[in-house]
Scaffold this active site. Sequence first.
Site, PDB file in Angstrom:
ATOM      1  N   ILE A  30      -3.570  36.579  13.695  1.00  0.00           N
ATOM      2  CA  ILE A  30      -5.006  36.539  13.996  1.00  0.00           C
ATOM      3  C   ILE A  30      -5.343  37.368  15.247  1.00  0.00           C
ATOM      4  O   ILE A  30      -6.462  37.859  15.384  1.00  0.00           O
ATOM      5  CB  ILE A  30      -5.470  35.065  14.120  1.00  0.00           C
ATOM      6  CG1 ILE A  30      -6.929  34.917  13.797  1.00  0.00           C
ATOM      7  CG2 ILE A  30      -5.129  34.475  15.477  1.00  0.00           C
ATOM      8  CD1 ILE A  30      -7.361  33.482  13.531  1.00  0.00           C
ATOM      9  N   ASN A  84       9.991  34.081  18.730  1.00  0.00           N
ATOM     10  CA  ASN A  84       9.895  33.390  20.016  1.00  0.00           C
ATOM     11  C   ASN A  84      10.346  31.942  19.828  1.00  0.00           C
ATOM     12  O   ASN A  84      10.024  31.314  18.816  1.00  0.00           O
ATOM     13  CB  ASN A  84       8.445  33.419  20.528  1.00  0.00           C
ATOM     14  CG  ASN A  84       7.978  34.822  20.854  1.00  0.00           C
ATOM     15  OD1 ASN A  84       8.689  35.584  21.512  1.00  0.00           O
ATOM     16  ND2 ASN A  84       6.793  35.186  20.390  1.00  0.00           N
ATOM     17  N   GLN A  89       7.473  30.067  22.429  1.00  0.00           N
ATOM     18  CA  GLN A  89       6.544  30.161  21.294  1.00  0.00           C
ATOM     19  C   GLN A  89       5.267  29.365  21.574  1.00  0.00           C
ATOM     20  O   GLN A  89       5.285  28.384  22.321  1.00  0.00           O
ATOM     21  CB  GLN A  89       7.216  29.661  20.000  1.00  0.00           C
ATOM     22  CG  GLN A  89       7.376  28.156  19.868  1.00  0.00           C
ATOM     23  CD  GLN A  89       8.606  27.612  20.567  1.00  0.00           C
ATOM     24  OE1 GLN A  89       9.065  28.113  21.566  1.00  0.00           O
ATOM     25  NE2 GLN A  89       9.129  26.514  20.032  1.00  0.00           N
ATOM     26  N   HIS A  95       8.321  31.186  12.883  1.00  0.00           N
ATOM     27  CA  HIS A  95       7.684  32.360  12.297  1.00  0.00           C
ATOM     28  C   HIS A  95       8.324  33.618  12.860  1.00  0.00           C
ATOM     29  O   HIS A  95       8.731  33.651  14.014  1.00  0.00           O
ATOM     30  CB  HIS A  95       6.172  32.357  12.550  1.00  0.00           C
ATOM     31  CG  HIS A  95       5.796  32.130  13.976  1.00  0.00           C
ATOM     32  ND1 HIS A  95       5.840  30.882  14.564  1.00  0.00           N
ATOM     33  CD2 HIS A  95       5.388  32.978  14.953  1.00  0.00           C
ATOM     34  CE1 HIS A  95       5.476  30.969  15.825  1.00  0.00           C
ATOM     35  NE2 HIS A  95       5.206  32.236  16.096  1.00  0.00           N
ATOM     36  N   HIS A  97       7.693  37.523  13.669  1.00  0.00           N
ATOM     37  CA  HIS A  97       6.680  38.566  13.853  1.00  0.00           C
ATOM     38  C   HIS A  97       7.236  39.904  13.352  1.00  0.00           C
ATOM     39  O   HIS A  97       8.367  40.268  13.687  1.00  0.00           O
ATOM     40  CB  HIS A  97       6.352  38.749  15.340  1.00  0.00           C
ATOM     41  CG  HIS A  97       5.750  37.560  16.018  1.00  0.00           C
ATOM     42  ND1 HIS A  97       4.407  37.459  16.306  1.00  0.00           N
ATOM     43  CD2 HIS A  97       6.313  36.418  16.495  1.00  0.00           C
ATOM     44  CE1 HIS A  97       4.173  36.317  16.939  1.00  0.00           C
ATOM     45  NE2 HIS A  97       5.318  35.666  17.068  1.00  0.00           N
TER      46      HIS A  97
HETATM   47  P1  5GP Z   1       4.296  32.668  19.012  1.00  0.00           P
HETATM   48  O1  5GP Z   1       3.911  32.968  20.419  1.00  0.00           O
HETATM   49  O2  5GP Z   1       4.317  31.193  18.710  1.00  0.00           O
HETATM   50  O3  5GP Z   1       5.545  33.375  18.591  1.00  0.00           O
HETATM   51  O4  5GP Z   1       3.187  33.331  18.119  1.00  0.00           O
HETATM   52  C1  5GP Z   1       2.195  32.615  17.448  1.00  0.00           C
HETATM   53  C2  5GP Z   1       1.295  33.635  16.808  1.00  0.00           C
HETATM   54  O5  5GP Z   1       0.506  33.004  15.841  1.00  0.00           O
HETATM   55  C3  5GP Z   1       0.360  34.318  17.805  1.00  0.00           C
HETATM   56  O6  5GP Z   1       0.618  35.726  17.775  1.00  0.00           O
HETATM   57  C4  5GP Z   1      -1.028  33.945  17.312  1.00  0.00           C
HETATM   58  O7  5GP Z   1      -1.947  35.001  17.425  1.00  0.00           O
HETATM   59  C5  5GP Z   1      -0.779  33.566  15.869  1.00  0.00           C
HETATM   60  N1  5GP Z   1      -1.663  32.554  15.333  1.00  0.00           N
HETATM   61  C6  5GP Z   1      -1.915  31.339  15.873  1.00  0.00           C
HETATM   62  N2  5GP Z   1      -2.770  30.651  15.092  1.00  0.00           N
HETATM   63  C7  5GP Z   1      -3.035  31.434  14.031  1.00  0.00           C
HETATM   64  C8  5GP Z   1      -3.860  31.252  12.880  1.00  0.00           C
HETATM   65  O8  5GP Z   1      -4.511  30.229  12.676  1.00  0.00           O
HETATM   66  N3  5GP Z   1      -3.901  32.267  11.993  1.00  0.00           N
HETATM   67  C9  5GP Z   1      -3.177  33.417  12.189  1.00  0.00           C
HETATM   68  N4  5GP Z   1      -3.297  34.366  11.254  1.00  0.00           N
HETATM   69  N5  5GP Z   1      -2.405  33.615  13.264  1.00  0.00           N
HETATM   70  C10 5GP Z   1      -2.329  32.631  14.178  1.00  0.00           C
END
Ligand code: 5GP
Length: 108
Positions: A30, A84, A89, A95, A97
């Site tokens: 997002i 992450n 994270q 997840h 990336h």
């Molecule tokens: P993290 O920092 O946990 O590795 O990354 C989480 C990622 O999930 C972030 O880059 C954030 O922008 C994305 N994200 C969080 N909530 C949502 C959502 O509701 N929809 C989408 N498409 N991405 C999300």
Amino acid sequence: MDCIFCKIANKEIEKKFIYEDDEVMVFPDIHPAKPVHLLVIPKKHVPEFSQVEDPVLFQKLFVIAQNMVKREGLEDKGYRITINGGGAQVVNHLHVHVMGPLTKTAAL
Ligand code: 5GP
Ligand code: ZN
């Protein structure tokens, strides 16, 4: 459980998937950090990398991440695959990336 990616996985929250099978879903981040920024996510709630119990899940996630690199034409454009964990994270549901294009970077 109040997990955003679980809600997306069970269709409680509507999301257009780029790829989906019984176990994995892919959709754009997002807040994209690069022009292509996809998230490859197991549908099952796995809190984070260190808690993956089934190594076959790694295989699935990485094969699909590789397919996304090819699908987005990033093979020769620079890309980064990131997970992450351990508190770094934001979302506590595993997840991967897939980001690109990007140029050569020094060690982060
Ligand atoms: P993290 O920092 O946990 O590795 O990354 C989480 C990622 O999930 C972030 O880059 C954030 O922008 C994305 N994200 C969080 N909530 C949502 C959502 O509701 N929809 C989408 N498409 N991405 C999300
Ligand atoms: Zn979850």
